[in-house]
Design a protein around this motif. Structure first.
Motif, mmCIF file in Angstrom:
data_model
loop_
_atom_site.group_PDB
_atom_site.id
_atom_site.type_symbol
_atom_site.label_atom_id
_atom_site.label_comp_id
_atom_site.label_asym_id
_atom_site.label_seq_id
_atom_site.Cartn_x
_atom_site.Cartn_y
_atom_site.Cartn_z
ATOM 1 N N LYS A 180 0.829 -1.212 0.000
ATOM 2 C CA LYS A 180 0.000 0.000 0.000
ATOM 3 C C LYS A 180 0.861 1.259 0.000
ATOM 4 O O LYS A 180 0.568 2.244 -0.676
ATOM 5 N N ILE A 181 1.928 1.214 0.788
ATOM 6 C CA ILE A 181 2.834 2.366 0.859
ATOM 7 C C ILE A 181 3.472 2.635 -0.496
ATOM 8 O O ILE A 181 3.554 3.770 -0.961
ATOM 9 N N VAL A 182 3.936 1.580 -1.145
ATOM 10 C CA VAL A 182 4.553 1.718 -2.473
ATOM 11 C C VAL A 182 3.562 2.290 -3.470
ATOM 12 O O VAL A 182 3.879 3.183 -4.262
ATOM 13 N N LYS A 183 2.312 1.795 -3.413
ATOM 14 C CA LYS A 183 1.275 2.273 -4.336
ATOM 15 C C LYS A 183 0.965 3.750 -4.099
ATOM 16 O O LYS A 183 0.856 4.540 -5.047
ATOM 17 N N MET A 184 0.849 4.128 -2.818
ATOM 18 C CA MET A 184 0.564 5.530 -2.494
ATOM 19 C C MET A 184 1.703 6.439 -2.902
ATOM 20 O O MET A 184 1.506 7.551 -3.398
ATOM 21 N N GLN A 185 2.950 5.965 -2.718
ATOM 22 C CA GLN A 185 4.094 6.780 -3.115
ATOM 23 C C GLN A 185 4.113 6.996 -4.628
ATOM 24 O O GLN A 185 4.460 8.074 -5.115
ATOM 25 N N ALA A 186 3.734 5.940 -5.366
ATOM 26 C CA ALA A 186 3.678 6.061 -6.828
ATOM 27 C C ALA A 186 2.638 7.091 -7.250
ATOM 28 O O ALA A 186 2.840 7.873 -8.179
ATOM 29 N N GLU A 187 1.484 7.079 -6.532
ATOM 30 C CA GLU A 187 0.440 8.067 -6.829
ATOM 31 C C GLU A 187 0.907 9.480 -6.521
ATOM 32 O O GLU A 187 0.644 10.424 -7.272
ATOM 33 N N ILE A 188 1.623 9.634 -5.406
ATOM 34 C CA ILE A 188 2.164 10.958 -5.043
ATOM 35 C C ILE A 188 3.155 11.436 -6.100
ATOM 36 O O ILE A 188 3.124 12.586 -6.534
ATOM 37 N N ASP A 189 4.046 10.536 -6.523
ATOM 38 C CA ASP A 189 5.028 10.898 -7.553
ATOM 39 C C ASP A 189 4.351 11.307 -8.844
ATOM 40 O O ASP A 189 4.777 12.237 -9.530
ATOM 41 N N GLY A 190 3.263 10.603 -9.199
ATOM 42 C CA GLY A 190 2.515 10.945 -10.412
ATOM 43 C C GLY A 190 1.899 12.331 -10.326
ATOM 44 O O GLY A 190 1.926 13.117 -11.275
ATOM 45 N N LEU A 191 1.320 12.644 -9.155
ATOM 46 C CA LEU A 191 0.729 13.973 -8.949
ATOM 47 C C LEU A 191 1.780 15.068 -9.012
ATOM 48 O O LEU A 191 1.563 16.131 -9.592
ATOM 49 N N LYS A 192 2.937 14.797 -8.398
ATOM 50 C CA LYS A 192 4.011 15.796 -8.433
ATOM 51 C C LYS A 192 4.473 16.048 -9.862
ATOM 52 O O LYS A 192 4.768 17.181 -10.244
ATOM 53 N N LYS A 193 4.536 14.980 -10.668
ATOM 54 C CA LYS A 193 4.937 15.131 -12.063
ATOM 55 C C LYS A 193 3.940 15.985 -12.830
ATOM 56 O O LYS A 193 4.313 16.874 -13.603
ATOM 57 N N GLN A 194 2.640 15.748 -12.589
ATOM 58 C CA GLN A 194 1.604 16.548 -13.251
ATOM 59 C C GLN A 194 1.696 18.009 -12.844
ATOM 60 O O GLN A 194 1.567 18.910 -13.670
ATOM 61 N N LEU A 195 1.918 18.254 -11.556
ATOM 62 C CA LEU A 195 2.016 19.636 -11.074
ATOM 63 C C LEU A 195 3.254 20.324 -11.609
ATOM 64 O O LEU A 195 3.247 21.523 -11.876
ATOM 65 N N THR A 196 4.344 19.573 -11.777
ATOM 66 C CA THR A 196 5.549 20.152 -12.383
ATOM 67 C C THR A 196 5.263 20.614 -13.796
ATOM 68 O O THR A 196 5.720 21.672 -14.238
ATOM 69 N N GLN A 197 4.485 19.825 -14.546
ATOM 70 C CA GLN A 197 4.108 20.204 -15.904
ATOM 71 C C GLN A 197 3.259 21.465 -15.903
ATOM 72 O O GLN A 197 3.411 22.336 -16.753
ATOM 73 N N VAL A 198 2.351 21.561 -14.920
ATOM 74 C CA VAL A 198 1.516 22.771 -14.803
ATOM 75 C C VAL A 198 2.377 23.991 -14.529
ATOM 76 O O VAL A 198 2.202 25.052 -15.121
ATOM 77 N N VAL A 199 3.350 23.835 -13.606
ATOM 78 C CA VAL A 199 4.244 24.955 -13.272
ATOM 79 C C VAL A 199 5.031 25.397 -14.493
ATOM 80 O O VAL A 199 5.171 26.587 -14.771
ATOM 81 N N THR A 200 5.560 24.423 -15.257
ATOM 82 C CA THR A 200 6.305 24.751 -16.473
ATOM 83 C C THR A 200 5.439 25.496 -17.459
ATOM 84 O O THR A 200 5.845 26.494 -18.061
ATOM 85 N N PHE A 201 4.196 25.058 -17.628
ATOM 86 C CA PHE A 201 3.257 25.717 -18.549
ATOM 87 C C PHE A 201 2.981 27.150 -18.115
ATOM 88 O O PHE A 201 2.980 28.077 -18.918
ATOM 89 N N ILE A 202 2.788 27.348 -16.794
ATOM 90 C CA ILE A 202 2.522 28.695 -16.273
ATOM 91 C C ILE A 202 3.695 29.615 -16.527
ATOM 92 O O ILE A 202 3.542 30.744 -16.973
ATOM 93 N N LYS A 203 4.896 29.109 -16.244
ATOM 94 C CA LYS A 203 6.078 29.950 -16.441
ATOM 95 C C LYS A 203 6.254 30.368 -17.896
ATOM 96 O O LYS A 203 6.649 31.484 -18.194
ATOM 97 N N GLN A 204 5.935 29.449 -18.826
ATOM 98 C CA GLN A 204 6.031 29.785 -20.246
ATOM 99 C C GLN A 204 5.013 30.856 -20.623
ATOM 100 O O GLN A 204 5.285 31.744 -21.407
ATOM 101 N N LYS A 205 3.828 30.785 -20.039
ATOM 102 C CA LYS A 205 2.769 31.736 -20.375
ATOM 103 C C LYS A 205 3.031 33.133 -19.864
ATOM 104 O O LYS A 205 2.602 34.116 -20.463
ATOM 105 N N ILE A 206 3.733 33.243 -18.713
ATOM 106 C CA ILE A 206 3.918 34.579 -18.132
ATOM 107 C C ILE A 206 5.264 35.167 -18.453
ATOM 108 O O ILE A 206 5.634 36.199 -17.945
ATOM 109 N N LYS A 207 6.012 34.516 -19.352
ATOM 110 C CA LYS A 207 7.290 35.087 -19.775
ATOM 111 C C LYS A 207 7.020 36.348 -20.583
ATOM 112 O O LYS A 207 6.140 36.381 -21.387
#
Length: 224
Positions: free
Chosen positions: A197-224
């Motif tokens: 369960k811990i491994v599965k939850m960590q994988a889900e957390i890592d996936g969410l962090k990856k998605q949020l990193t993509q959002v941050v990158t998109f935002i930074k490109q838009k406000i340049k």
């Protein structure tokens, strides 16, 4: 005495000469640049009334020149006509409608050139939102990212709590043991299940962090 300076940035001599010949005589001083880098130097040094910018250029592309102009609060006030033989080259980078500059397809005639210049001058007068530096107020549709998180790229995955069970060991006192209540121990099967369960939850957390990193990158490109 010419009252307006027009900068034509195009790597094709024929286009630069064509623009010069089509403009009404006596009213314009035409400056010519054969690549993006030379054109940017003119933009920074001269007081221009209009910029005509080819989108595909050597040394520095028209897209790069456009970005630098738009990033400066004063330079982006200069009327701008972007030229290209293929409009899709422009729309791949800048989506329509073109609110603050005019597009002129190649080849063009005198009527189309004059019309594009007039529209570019009108569009340049429209009020525009102020430029916002990275780290200042940023609102994102359907998102609750804080500005400090966007600026630093450190975003905590929402609504995902870190498991309270230590990894990799599990203490016997913190886990209920329905199968062996008398000993107070935890069976190996239960420990393995918890670890899974811990491994599965960590994988889900890592996936969410990856998605949020993509959002941050998109935002930074838009406000340049």
């Amino acid at each position: 005495m010419a009252s307006n300076k027009i900068l034509v940035i195009d790597d094709t001599t024929v286009v630069r000469v064509k623009v010069r010949e089509m403009l009404p005589p006596g009213n314009f001083e035409v400056l010519e640049a054969k690549d993006g880098l030379e054109g940017l130097n003119f933009i920074l040094q001269e007081k221009l009334s209009l910029i005509m910018l080819d989108f595909l250029l050597p040394k520095m592309s028209g897209w790069e020149v456009f970005q630098k102009v738009q990033a400066d609060p004063e330079l982006r006030k200069i009327p701008l006509v972007i030229m290209s033989g293929r409009k899709e080259e422009v729309t791949e980078k800048i989506t329509e409608p073109f609110e603050y500059f005019e597009f002129l397809g190649k080849p063009f005639d005198q009527k189309q050139l004059i019309g594009a210049i007039k529209l570019a001058m009108a569009k340049a007068k429209q009020p525009r939102p102020e430029l916002v530096a990275v780290g200042a107020g940023v609102s994102v549709k359907n998102s609750t990212l804080s500005t400090s998180a966007v600026a630093n790229g450190t975003v905590v995955a929402p609504s995902v709590a870190t498991p309270s069970v230590a990894t990799p060991s599990v203490t016997t006192s913190s886990v209920a043991t329905p199968t062996t209540p008398s000993t107070g121990g935890v069976s190996e099967a239960e420990i393995n299940a918890l670890n899974e369960k811990i491994v599965k939850m960590q994988a889900e957390i890592d996936g969410l962090k990856k998605q949020l990193t993509q959002v941050v990158t998109f935002i930074k490109q838009k406000i340049k």
